[in-house]
Scaffold this active site. Sequence first.
Site, PDB file in Angstrom:
ATOM      1  N   LYS A   1       0.802  -1.235   0.000  1.00  0.00           N
ATOM      2  CA  LYS A   1       0.000   0.000   0.000  1.00  0.00           C
ATOM      3  C   LYS A   1       0.832   1.282   0.000  1.00  0.00           C
ATOM      4  O   LYS A   1       0.376   2.309  -0.486  1.00  0.00           O
ATOM      5  CB  LYS A   1      -0.934   0.021   1.223  1.00  0.00           C
ATOM      6  CG  LYS A   1      -2.093  -0.949   1.142  1.00  0.00           C
ATOM      7  CD  LYS A   1      -3.020  -0.750   2.327  1.00  0.00           C
ATOM      8  CE  LYS A   1      -4.097  -1.819   2.367  1.00  0.00           C
ATOM      9  NZ  LYS A   1      -5.066  -1.614   3.435  1.00  0.00           N
TER      10      LYS A   1
ATOM     11  N   ASN B   1      -4.940   2.197  -1.635  1.00  0.00           N
ATOM     12  CA  ASN B   1      -5.420   0.819  -1.778  1.00  0.00           C
ATOM     13  C   ASN B   1      -6.233   0.637  -3.058  1.00  0.00           C
ATOM     14  O   ASN B   1      -6.652  -0.478  -3.345  1.00  0.00           O
ATOM     15  CB  ASN B   1      -6.261   0.401  -0.558  1.00  0.00           C
ATOM     16  CG  ASN B   1      -7.603   1.070  -0.551  1.00  0.00           C
ATOM     17  OD1 ASN B   1      -7.712   2.254  -0.887  1.00  0.00           O
ATOM     18  ND2 ASN B   1      -8.635   0.340  -0.199  1.00  0.00           N
TER      19      ASN B   1
ATOM     20  N   ASP C   1      -9.770   2.955   2.102  1.00  0.00           N
ATOM     21  CA  ASP C   1      -9.865   2.443   3.480  1.00  0.00           C
ATOM     22  C   ASP C   1     -10.312   3.584   4.386  1.00  0.00           C
ATOM     23  O   ASP C   1     -11.180   3.410   5.251  1.00  0.00           O
ATOM     24  CB  ASP C   1      -8.490   1.971   3.989  1.00  0.00           C
ATOM     25  CG  ASP C   1      -8.100   0.609   3.457  1.00  0.00           C
ATOM     26  OD1 ASP C   1      -9.004  -0.187   3.133  1.00  0.00           O
ATOM     27  OD2 ASP C   1      -6.887   0.342   3.358  1.00  0.00           O
TER      28      ASP C   1
ATOM     29  N   GLY D   1      -1.205   1.275   9.956  1.00  0.00           N
ATOM     30  CA  GLY D   1      -1.809   1.720   8.707  1.00  0.00           C
ATOM     31  C   GLY D   1      -3.293   2.048   8.800  1.00  0.00           C
ATOM     32  O   GLY D   1      -3.739   3.103   8.332  1.00  0.00           O
ATOM     33  N   ALA D   2      -4.069   1.149   9.429  1.00  0.00           N
ATOM     34  CA  ALA D   2      -5.521   1.365   9.500  1.00  0.00           C
ATOM     35  C   ALA D   2      -5.848   2.544  10.418  1.00  0.00           C
ATOM     36  O   ALA D   2      -6.728   3.364  10.114  1.00  0.00           O
ATOM     37  CB  ALA D   2      -6.206   0.093  10.002  1.00  0.00           C
TER      38      ALA D   2
ATOM     39  N   ARG E   1       0.671   0.933  21.765  1.00  0.00           N
ATOM     40  CA  ARG E   1       1.665   0.198  22.552  1.00  0.00           C
ATOM     41  C   ARG E   1       3.009   0.920  22.458  1.00  0.00           C
ATOM     42  O   ARG E   1       3.666   1.154  23.452  1.00  0.00           O
ATOM     43  CB  ARG E   1       1.764  -1.225  21.977  1.00  0.00           C
ATOM     44  CG  ARG E   1       2.776  -2.103  22.617  1.00  0.00           C
ATOM     45  CD  ARG E   1       2.709  -3.495  22.046  1.00  0.00           C
ATOM     46  NE  ARG E   1       2.991  -3.544  20.603  1.00  0.00           N
ATOM     47  CZ  ARG E   1       2.983  -4.659  19.881  1.00  0.00           C
ATOM     48  NH1 ARG E   1       2.672  -5.810  20.443  1.00  0.00           N
ATOM     49  NH2 ARG E   1       3.254  -4.629  18.589  1.00  0.00           N
TER      50      ARG E   1
ATOM     51  N   THR F   1      -6.143  -2.121  16.090  1.00  0.00           N
ATOM     52  CA  THR F   1      -5.075  -3.105  16.294  1.00  0.00           C
ATOM     53  C   THR F   1      -5.629  -4.468  15.830  1.00  0.00           C
ATOM     54  O   THR F   1      -6.853  -4.625  15.721  1.00  0.00           O
ATOM     55  CB  THR F   1      -4.672  -3.242  17.782  1.00  0.00           C
ATOM     56  OG1 THR F   1      -5.669  -4.010  18.471  1.00  0.00           O
ATOM     57  CG2 THR F   1      -4.496  -1.896  18.459  1.00  0.00           C
TER      58      THR F   1
END
Length: 289
Positions: free
Chosen positions: A75, A96, A111, A138-139, A159, A203
């Site tokens: 991507k 995408n 997305d 990415g998301a 995290r 996540t």
Amino acid sequence: MDNTIPISAKTKIFCLVGHPVSHSFSPLIHNYWFKNLGLDSKYIALDVDPNQLKQATMGLKALKIEGFNVTLPHKENIIRLIDNVDSLSQDIGAVNTIKNEGGKLIGRNTDALGGKQALLDVGYQFNNKNVLVLGAGGAAKALCFALVDTVDKLVIANRTLKRAENLAKELMKKQETNIKVIEMLSPTLKRELDNIDLLINATPIGMFPKIGQSPISKDILHNDLFIFDLVYNPFETQLLKDAVSIGCKVLGGLDMLINQGALAFEWWTNKKPNKNGIKKKIIEIFGMK
Ligand code: NAP
């Protein structure tokens, strides 16, 4: 009656380029819509090694493929191989969906807008909302850029704090919104959640095969939260089960997956696909909620 149009010399080809691709729902989704709308088009999935992406992209261009999707791990790298990308994709640094417009390959990130559209489809109103995003990959990045100019406050919990800080810096260049970065730890999340309206899990925690896991402990959730889990395998994650059990409104990742596909499909064909039809079909085939 089977109304499939047989493949002929006129059939238009669309495809997915990724590595791996064998798990993808995209061929099912797009071929369902082509058939549903009586279009003489087919969608296939092509496994392309990262070191072959340039050759594959040039090949698709030479073959005058009308459009294609790009998935992990391509991507980001695809951007330097195509002719133009829109400003949202430029900000996110990933595309995408690609359309061949008169020999030029143009990229978009559906997305990002697909995630936002999934919420809009269920009537979610973004005004005066505080949003907490779990994850900074990415998301998460796509969703944050899609929402940053619409919401009041954005909290990014990750995290790895540094990654969330980098994302916040990029977002602030774009929009002077109230953005906060925190570590993804229960006490920190608990303090923040009291003022949050929309919680987004970006996540992979809870994804198959570790389906019993949730990125956030049930006892710190409250029932004023709307919870959107981007994970779509399983359709109903542990997080969503926990959220429903305490009375939250929820949305699963399948709606985002369908919406990112729908935006690509509409851009390629100028036709509106049946989103509810394919959702029912996927649930029917995979036999899950
Ligand atoms: P990614 O770029 O690899 O990012 C993963 C994020 O999750 C990072 O922030 C990572 O934190 C965090 N993370 C991973 N494992 C973790 C763990 N055990 N504990 C805490 N944090 C953890 O992945 P992505 O492409 O953003 O995808 C994320 C999820 O969204 C996947 O489940 C994917 O299937 C889903 N997704 C759904 C759609 C849809 O259409 N519904 C579209 C895209 C993605 P660190 O920074 O600390 O590593």
